[in-house]
Design an enzyme around this catalytic site. Sequence first.
Site, PDB file in Angstrom:
ATOM      1  N   HIS A   1       0.797  -1.240   0.101  1.00 42.17           N
ATOM      2  CA  HIS A   1      -0.029   0.040  -0.030  1.00 42.17           C
ATOM      3  C   HIS A   1       0.775   1.189   0.022  1.00 42.17           C
ATOM      4  CE1 HIS A   1       0.653  -0.289   4.410  1.00 42.17           C
ATOM      5  NE2 HIS A   1       0.358   1.026   4.366  1.00 42.17           N
TER       6      HIS A   1
ATOM      7  N   TYR B   1      11.596   4.493   0.409  1.00 43.33           N
ATOM      8  CA  TYR B   1      10.560   4.939  -0.550  1.00 43.33           C
ATOM      9  C   TYR B   1       9.729   5.882   0.321  1.00 43.33           C
ATOM     10  CZ  TYR B   1      12.346   0.652  -2.458  1.00 43.33           C
ATOM     11  OH  TYR B   1      13.139  -0.433  -2.652  1.00 43.33           O
TER      12      TYR B   1
ATOM     13  N   HIS C   1       0.581   5.787   1.025  1.00 42.70           N
ATOM     14  CA  HIS C   1      -0.022   6.917   1.445  1.00 42.70           C
ATOM     15  C   HIS C   1       0.648   7.942   0.848  1.00 42.70           C
ATOM     16  CE1 HIS C   1      -1.762   4.766   4.965  1.00 42.70           C
ATOM     17  NE2 HIS C   1      -0.418   4.279   5.152  1.00 42.70           N
TER      18      HIS C   1
END
Length: 176
Positions: free
Chosen positions: A58, A146, A60
Amino acid sequence: MRYRRADVAGATYFFTVNLLNRKQTLLTNHIDTLRSCIKTVKQRHPFHIDAMVILPDHLHAIWTLPPGDSDFAKRWMLIKTAFSRLLPKHEIINQSRKSKRERGIWQRRYWEHLIRDDLDYQRHVDYIHYNPVKHSYVDKAVDWPYSSIHRFIEKGIISSDWGVGETMNDLDMGEC
């Protein structure tokens, strides 16, 4: 019933976007592909990435859209579609997705939150930067490659030891 999203032109939004199979690691395994897709969409449909973290399953992000523009949904659709098209087809695709010509890579929906004020913004930036620690990928937020935390450190907004020895509660992330 139609899902209703926030619709404020030029606003700043927080997003959580998930893979359909949360056990996969496609986002980090194909990080260059994902970055390229985001860059291409950004060039055609400008927006500012205020903060972002990409985890294996996932991501954000906080985006600020241009004045007069509230169409983050189109941008996410383009990013997800481009990324999906560039990956080899290994996933099992159910009939519902087949009939809509979808891959079985992304969850159809995602979470968006309209940023309300400076405190809300800061809490969500902190949440993004602390997320790799929360999920036990690293002990220190700075160690996750990342993440926009590196840009924040380079600009002197936070120090390289930000969040060390802290918990999410210590960082006052409120209702993120």
